[in-house]
Design an enzyme around this catalytic site. Structure first.
Site, mmCIF file in Angstrom:
data_model
loop_
_atom_site.group_PDB
_atom_site.id
_atom_site.type_symbol
_atom_site.label_atom_id
_atom_site.label_comp_id
_atom_site.label_asym_id
_atom_site.label_seq_id
_atom_site.Cartn_x
_atom_site.Cartn_y
_atom_site.Cartn_z
ATOM 1 N N GLU A 6 -12.530 5.037 4.516
ATOM 2 C CA GLU A 6 -12.226 5.800 5.735
ATOM 3 C C GLU A 6 -13.555 6.152 6.382
ATOM 4 O O GLU A 6 -14.051 7.280 6.286
ATOM 5 C CB GLU A 6 -11.379 7.019 5.379
ATOM 6 N N HIS A 22 -4.461 16.167 -2.873
ATOM 7 C CA HIS A 22 -4.827 16.263 -1.461
ATOM 8 C C HIS A 22 -4.669 17.679 -0.912
ATOM 9 O O HIS A 22 -5.161 17.977 0.184
ATOM 10 C CB HIS A 22 -3.993 15.283 -0.641
ATOM 11 N N TYR A 62 0.836 -1.211 0.000
ATOM 12 C CA TYR A 62 0.000 0.000 0.000
ATOM 13 C C TYR A 62 0.867 1.256 0.000
ATOM 14 O O TYR A 62 1.789 1.407 0.796
ATOM 15 C CB TYR A 62 -0.917 0.014 1.228
ATOM 16 N N PHE A 86 -2.463 6.759 12.358
ATOM 17 C CA PHE A 86 -2.710 8.145 11.947
ATOM 18 C C PHE A 86 -4.029 8.681 12.493
ATOM 19 O O PHE A 86 -4.333 9.860 12.350
ATOM 20 C CB PHE A 86 -2.756 8.233 10.420
ATOM 21 N N ARG A 145 -15.896 31.115 46.430
ATOM 22 C CA ARG A 145 -15.446 30.049 47.326
ATOM 23 C C ARG A 145 -14.971 28.813 46.563
ATOM 24 O O ARG A 145 -14.069 28.090 47.017
ATOM 25 C CB ARG A 145 -16.609 29.687 48.254
ATOM 26 N N TYR A 187 -20.480 30.786 45.456
ATOM 27 C CA TYR A 187 -19.707 29.701 44.838
ATOM 28 C C TYR A 187 -18.616 30.225 43.915
ATOM 29 O O TYR A 187 -17.518 29.664 43.860
ATOM 30 C CB TYR A 187 -20.642 28.799 44.019
ATOM 31 N N ASN A 191 0.638 11.737 5.911
ATOM 32 C CA ASN A 191 -0.137 10.783 6.705
ATOM 33 C C ASN A 191 0.235 10.911 8.176
ATOM 34 O O ASN A 191 0.934 10.058 8.726
ATOM 35 C CB ASN A 191 0.129 9.361 6.194
#
Length: 512
Positions: free
Chosen positions: A417, A84, A54, A331, A286, A283, A197
């Protein structure tokens, strides 16, 4: 720090900050070059043997089963980067891009990515010549890592794409490389994939956020103490023995800070033994260390996660020392996405409780004899009324931003994916929450300073005196209304910078 040496074991958070926010130069250790050379030899052997692997001899994502002929594998890597680099939107800040680039160098330096040393050296050259790629804010889903942002960085190595100009404008990468005497590189098999990646964008943002949050949480103790002092609050809830019986480390540290900051104050002395003094504070006063302390503990967890990631090999596939090349899911940004979302929740609450103290300081019914909205002439003048409106609006925005991004997965790449982390979005909105927290603490600081001024002639604590000195020149004395925005910006600068904390620590010792 003038030089960061990238070892085969990686870098440390201080290295990332020195390169992202400073001017440190980057150098590859010779052992790093050797580790990458050994790893690349394994990829070259796979190529020679013609085995299907791959990203080396196949396509990507849903095209993982598509074989690519040897003569087209370099073309494959270049096509990958171009396709990309598909982000849109405003550019990411320079510090984020520089952190991302150093972290990609770090990942390649670990010797599990199978790239030639010249690829890492090319990234180092960009950093050292201050060539910063233009990386759009939208594009990453946090799996397979920060693909689009890293592709925009890698595209500059090829002499393509855009870089950030001196004024934040967009310039052609080829011109920027030529100007500093750098030449584009060509990519071999596996190298394009190895450049994109990874979780480097979200990790870079998280490391920067950790540094900012650590400072802001300490400043939250400072502004809380000043507000409590101005409201004639009690120091008793911050006694160490009360926090020893609920031993959360962050809570104890925050309480110790606030207790120390309230000492040596004539303002506090004025009501300490007053029988009419409230038995219990609200509050927001405190419980300040319970909220800020829980945020500190959250930050410790996030720092642990980021530290683990900083020592991790984040790539796919990875080259193992025994010669295997294995696909992995390392990844995936879930650890970082969860951590960023968790810290955003904590930081939002630190800001929310600060706004409640501001509202109390301004309310004549609750601020223990201070004038309405801290104006000596309320009615004609509105004092800090609208500063609190601004704080309330920011709290509301932080609540929206505190909704976790990491539960919002959308499938991509033809369902290959099919679960993504949204870690980039989580880290990006965390930075917005922290910037908003800076503004909220600035409003509290300004209100507390006004309150302490109005308690005169009583002398405030050393912390109060330091705050008066830091803001007094800009804020002036309480009086008729003035243009508030510049005062709020000045208060933001004081909260964000190191000077006020340093001045306080010179008087009371180090704050946790």
């Amino acid at each position: 720090m003038s030089t960061v040496i990238v070892q085969p074991t990686g870098v440390c958070p201080a290295d990332v900050l020195a390169v992202a926010r400073g001017t440190a130069k980057v150098v590859l250790d010779p052992a790093t070059v050797e580790a990458m050379t050994v790893s690349r030899a394994i990829v070259d052997g796979i190529e020679a043997a013609g085995r299907p692997v791959y990203g080396v001899s196949t396509g990507f994502g849903a095209l993982a089963n598509t074989f690519v002929a040897p003569e087209r594998r370099a073309e494959l890597q270049h096509a990958l980067i171009r396709s990309h680099a598909a982000g849109v939107g405003a550019p990411m800040p320079r510090e984020v891009v520089r952190a991302m680039m150093l972290l990609r160098v770090r990942s390649l330096a670990l010797g599990r990515s199978g790239v030639r040393p010249l690829v890492a050296e090319a990234l180092v050259d960009l950093l050292n010549h201050e060539v910063t790629p233009w990386v759009p804010e939208h594009g990453s889903l946090g799996a397979s890592g920060d693909l689009a942002p890293l592709a925009h960085c890698a595209l500059v190595l090829l002499g393509e794409g855009w870089v950030l100009g001196p004024a934040g404008d967009r310039l052609p990468a080829a011109d920027a490389l030529r100007r500093v005497g750098l030449a584009p590189i060509g990519l071999a098999a596996k190298e394009g994939l190895a450049l994109i990646n990874g979780t480097d964008g979200m990790l870079g943002m998280l490391l920067l956020a950790i540094r900012d949050a650590r400072h802001l949480f300490a400043m939250a103790d400072v502004t809380a103490a000043l507000a409590i002092e101005a409201m004639l609050g009690s120091e008793r809830p911050f006694l160490p023995e009360l926090h020893a019986i609920r031993p959360h480390p962050g809570q104890a540290a925050s309480a110790a800070n606030i207790h120390r900051l309230l000492q040596d104050s004539r303002v506090m002395d004025s009501h300490r033994d007053d029988l009419a003094h409230a038995v219990q504070d609200a509050y927001s006063m405190r419980c300040a260390p319970q909220v800020a302390g829980a945020a500190r503990d959250t930050l410790d967890f996030v720092e642990l996660v980021a530290g683990r990631e900083l020592g991790s090999v984040v790539d796919n596939p990875v080259v193992l020392p025994d010669g295997r090349v294995e696909s992995t899911g390392n990844f995936h940004g879930a650890p970082l996405g969860f951590a960023a979302d968790y810290l955003a929740i904590a930081a939002a609450e630190v800001g929310a409780i600060a706004e409640r103290r501001v509202d109390r300081l301004l309310d004549v019914a609750r601020n223990r004899e201070l004038p309405a909205f801290l104006s000596p002439d309320a009615g004609v003048n509105s004092g800090l009324m609208i500063a609190q409106y601004t704080a309330a609006g920011i709290v509301a925005e932080n609540r929206r931003l505190a909704a976790p991004a990491s539960v919002d997965s959308l499938p991509t790449s033809g369902m290959q994916e099919d679960h993504v982390s949204m870690g980039w979005a989580a880290a990006k909105k965390l930075r917005t929450v922290l910037d908003n927290l800076t503004s909220l603490l600035a409003v509290e600081l300004l209100a507390a300073v006004r309150g302490l001024q109005l308690r005169g002639p009583l002398t405030p604590s050393p912390a109060g005196r330091a705050a008066l000195a830091a803001l007094g020149e800009v804020a002036g004395e309480p009086g008729p209304d003035v243009f508030l925005a510049p005062l709020m910006e000045a208060a933001r600068d004081v909260v964000r910078g190191p000077e006020l904390r340093a001045a306080i620590e010179r008087e009371v010792g180090p704050l946790a």
